[in-house]
Motif scaffolding. Structure first.
Motif, PDB file in Angstrom:
ATOM      1  N   SER A 123      17.463 -30.475 -17.280  1.00  0.00           N
ATOM      2  CA  SER A 123      17.421 -29.166 -16.641  1.00  0.00           C
ATOM      3  C   SER A 123      17.622 -29.292 -15.121  1.00  0.00           C
ATOM      4  O   SER A 123      18.312 -28.472 -14.510  1.00  0.00           O
ATOM      5  N   ALA A 124      17.069 -30.356 -14.513  1.00  0.00           N
ATOM      6  CA  ALA A 124      17.287 -30.561 -13.067  1.00  0.00           C
ATOM      7  C   ALA A 124      18.775 -30.800 -12.786  1.00  0.00           C
ATOM      8  O   ALA A 124      19.325 -30.298 -11.797  1.00  0.00           O
ATOM      9  N   LEU A 125      19.419 -31.534 -13.665  1.00  0.00           N
ATOM     10  CA  LEU A 125      20.842 -31.829 -13.482  1.00  0.00           C
ATOM     11  C   LEU A 125      21.678 -30.556 -13.586  1.00  0.00           C
ATOM     12  O   LEU A 125      22.587 -30.309 -12.767  1.00  0.00           O
ATOM     13  N   ASN A 126      21.343 -29.727 -14.561  1.00  0.00           N
ATOM     14  CA  ASN A 126      22.054 -28.452 -14.697  1.00  0.00           C
ATOM     15  C   ASN A 126      21.870 -27.580 -13.464  1.00  0.00           C
ATOM     16  O   ASN A 126      22.832 -27.007 -12.950  1.00  0.00           O
ATOM     17  N   ASP A 127      20.620 -27.495 -13.001  1.00  0.00           N
ATOM     18  CA  ASP A 127      20.348 -26.672 -11.811  1.00  0.00           C
ATOM     19  C   ASP A 127      21.092 -27.238 -10.605  1.00  0.00           C
ATOM     20  O   ASP A 127      21.687 -26.504  -9.820  1.00  0.00           O
ATOM     21  N   TYR A 128      21.044 -28.549 -10.470  1.00  0.00           N
ATOM     22  CA  TYR A 128      21.707 -29.204  -9.339  1.00  0.00           C
ATOM     23  C   TYR A 128      23.210 -28.881  -9.350  1.00  0.00           C
ATOM     24  O   TYR A 128      23.784 -28.476  -8.345  1.00  0.00           O
ATOM     25  N   ASN A 129      23.824 -29.052 -10.523  1.00  0.00           N
ATOM     26  CA  ASN A 129      25.270 -28.805 -10.630  1.00  0.00           C
ATOM     27  C   ASN A 129      25.626 -27.347 -10.348  1.00  0.00           C
ATOM     28  O   ASN A 129      26.656 -27.058  -9.746  1.00  0.00           O
TER      29      ASN A 129
ATOM     30  N   SER B  10      18.913 -27.202   1.086  1.00  0.00           N
ATOM     31  CA  SER B  10      17.509 -27.532   0.788  1.00  0.00           C
ATOM     32  C   SER B  10      17.344 -27.777  -0.700  1.00  0.00           C
ATOM     33  O   SER B  10      16.667 -28.718  -1.130  1.00  0.00           O
ATOM     34  N   LYS B  11      17.974 -26.924  -1.482  1.00  0.00           N
ATOM     35  CA  LYS B  11      17.879 -27.050  -2.945  1.00  0.00           C
ATOM     36  C   LYS B  11      18.562 -28.346  -3.406  1.00  0.00           C
ATOM     37  O   LYS B  11      18.054 -29.057  -4.283  1.00  0.00           O
ATOM     38  N   ILE B  12      19.717 -28.654  -2.803  1.00  0.00           N
ATOM     39  CA  ILE B  12      20.440 -29.881  -3.165  1.00  0.00           C
ATOM     40  C   ILE B  12      19.585 -31.108  -2.850  1.00  0.00           C
ATOM     41  O   ILE B  12      19.500 -32.046  -3.644  1.00  0.00           O
ATOM     42  N   ALA B  13      18.912 -31.078  -1.688  1.00  0.00           N
ATOM     43  CA  ALA B  13      18.068 -32.220  -1.306  1.00  0.00           C
ATOM     44  C   ALA B  13      16.884 -32.346  -2.264  1.00  0.00           C
ATOM     45  O   ALA B  13      16.533 -33.447  -2.703  1.00  0.00           O
ATOM     46  N   GLU B  14      16.292 -31.202  -2.599  1.00  0.00           N
ATOM     47  CA  GLU B  14      15.111 -31.236  -3.472  1.00  0.00           C
ATOM     48  C   GLU B  14      15.484 -31.737  -4.885  1.00  0.00           C
ATOM     49  O   GLU B  14      14.895 -32.698  -5.404  1.00  0.00           O
ATOM     50  N   LEU B  15      16.494 -31.093  -5.471  1.00  0.00           N
ATOM     51  CA  LEU B  15      16.873 -31.479  -6.844  1.00  0.00           C
ATOM     52  C   LEU B  15      17.551 -32.850  -6.875  1.00  0.00           C
ATOM     53  O   LEU B  15      17.346 -33.645  -7.789  1.00  0.00           O
ATOM     54  N   GLY B  16      18.349 -33.134  -5.842  1.00  0.00           N
ATOM     55  CA  GLY B  16      19.039 -34.424  -5.762  1.00  0.00           C
ATOM     56  C   GLY B  16      18.040 -35.568  -5.729  1.00  0.00           C
ATOM     57  O   GLY B  16      18.232 -36.609  -6.368  1.00  0.00           O
TER      58      GLY B  16
END
Ligand code: ATP
Ligand code: MG
Length: 366
Positions: free
Chosen positions: A149-155, A184-190
């Motif tokens: 799910s993190a990968l989907n959100d990140y993508n 910010s979201k990219i850094a958090e999920l990444g």
């Protein structure tokens, strides 16, 4: 996990097919183009909901027909029966798991673990970074719903950000606040992806190294390294900083240039880059070891051995190596093998294997 029964109707070159499997090694032989890969493709669609050859269900329809139907009975290690049914009629794709309609792929993800080795997967070791990333991402997604799910959100975030970046090239004015929210979201999920990938590699490489050493007769030492632009001591902070640092370049290029989606896995053999220095045979062995390690990794996390599909056995490994591989495969791993080489028949142990011969969409037990 074991596949006990499969039914196909109008799938690829099969009009109708029903097979039952009671053994752990199941081998399909036949000349080229007769339908060997089509059967294991059906197994992959039933377990993973997608094909390794196409992303369109319409390609799976038997030519000149307008619906296909697939059904399988799997049995997990606690002897629980799991039924999957898939029907498709050009408009409606209906997937049923235990008689419950599955509306999102994620609901099924990881339920029926399958590892496959196809000839064209050599791209994992020889191809560009995204092939290796995809290898890791797929495996992690299968065993870790949070990662999936993190990968989907990140993508999704990266896609949205890329859209904004691309529109700047068309003369739109920069919405700095928007970009900063995305970053910010990219850094958090990444960072979340990075942490999970490192934890995964720690376990996975132990299996991998042991297996490569074994199947190469103690010849090759393998290693897998995580490659990133970020400072691994503080990935989050470093990713944040790099997103700022490369912002101008990102605007100029109209796409997100830094993040976990750009990290790579570096495959090493005897301390040298496999991609740069590996021979063809070394690439093949490496790939086989990756797949066998994948099986062990899935077992270690889920306590369930995946089903293993080896498409076109001898194109991947020669006879001697295939015997080594057979020794590594636990008796408990159900393995589907396709090969046009009829010599396999002499090598199979009749007590633990089933053999089928395929001729133009007709499959018969031998
Ligand atoms: N949608 C489809 N409908 C009907 N036939 C199809 C469809 N897609 C592929 N085929 C046919 O299926 C055959 C290929 O099957 P498959 O890939 O399973 O062969 P194979 O036995 O694995 O051969 P090889 O040994 O060359 O790998 C081809 O003859 C192809 O034309
Ligand atoms: Mg084939």
């Amino acid at each position: 996990m074991k596949l006990r029964k499969i039914e196909l109707a109008n799938f690829r070159n099969y009009e109708k097919l029903e097979l039952e499997f009671s053994k752990n090694i199941i081998c399909f032989t036949g000349l080229n183009g007769q339908g060997k890969t089509n059967i294991v493709e059906a197994i992959s669609v039933l377990g993973l909901l997608n094909s390794f050859r196409t992303s369109n269900y319409s390609d799976l329809l038997k030519f000149n027909t307008d619906y296909f139907f697939l059904k399988a009975f799997f049995q997990n290690s606690s002897k629980r029966d799991l039924e999957v049914k898939i029907s498709y009629d050009k408009e409606i794709k209906k997937i049923m798991f235990q008689n419950k309609r599955i509306l999102r792929f994620s609901e099924m993800w990881g339920k029926i673990p399958i590892v496959y080795l196809m000839p064209d997967e050599s791209v994992i070791t020889t191809g560009p970074p995204n092939a290796r990333r995809e290898f890791g991402d797929k495996l992690l997604s299968m065993v870790d719903a949070e990662y999936f799910s993190a990968l989907n959100d990140y993508n999704t975030i990266v896609k949205h950000k890329n859209k904004v970046l691309f529109s700047l090239k068309g003369g739109e004015t920069l919405n700095a606040e928007m970009i900063s929210i995305y970053n910010s979201k990219i850094a958090e999920l990444g960072t979340k992806l990075y942490i999970k990938r490192i934890a995964f590699l720690e376990i996975f490489t132990v299996y991998f190294k042991g297996i490569l050493l074994k199947i190469s007769d103690g010849l090759y030492k393998g290693e897998i390294r995580y490659e990133t632009l970020m400072d691994e001591k503080n990935y989050f902070k470093s990713l944040h900083e790099n997103l700022k640092k490369y912002q101008k370049d990102e605007i100029r290029r109209g796409t997100t240039l830094v993040g976990a989606h750009k990290d790579d896995l570096d495959f090493m053999i005897d301390s040298r880059s496999l991609r740069k220095f590996g021979s063809k045979g070394q690439h093949k062995l490496f790939l086989v070891a990756l797949k066998l390690a994948e099986i062990e990794y899935i077992k270690s996390i889920t306590d369930e051995y995946p089903i293993f599909i080896l498409d076109d056995l001898y194109s991947e490994i020669d006879e001697k190596k295939s015997l080594q591989v057979a020794k590594i495969l636990d008796n408990d791993i159900q393995t589907f093998i396709t090969t046009s080489n009829s010599r396999i028949i002499d090598q199979l142990d009749k007590n633990s294997s089933q053999l089928f011969r395929i001729d133009n969409g007709v499959c018969e037990a031998v």
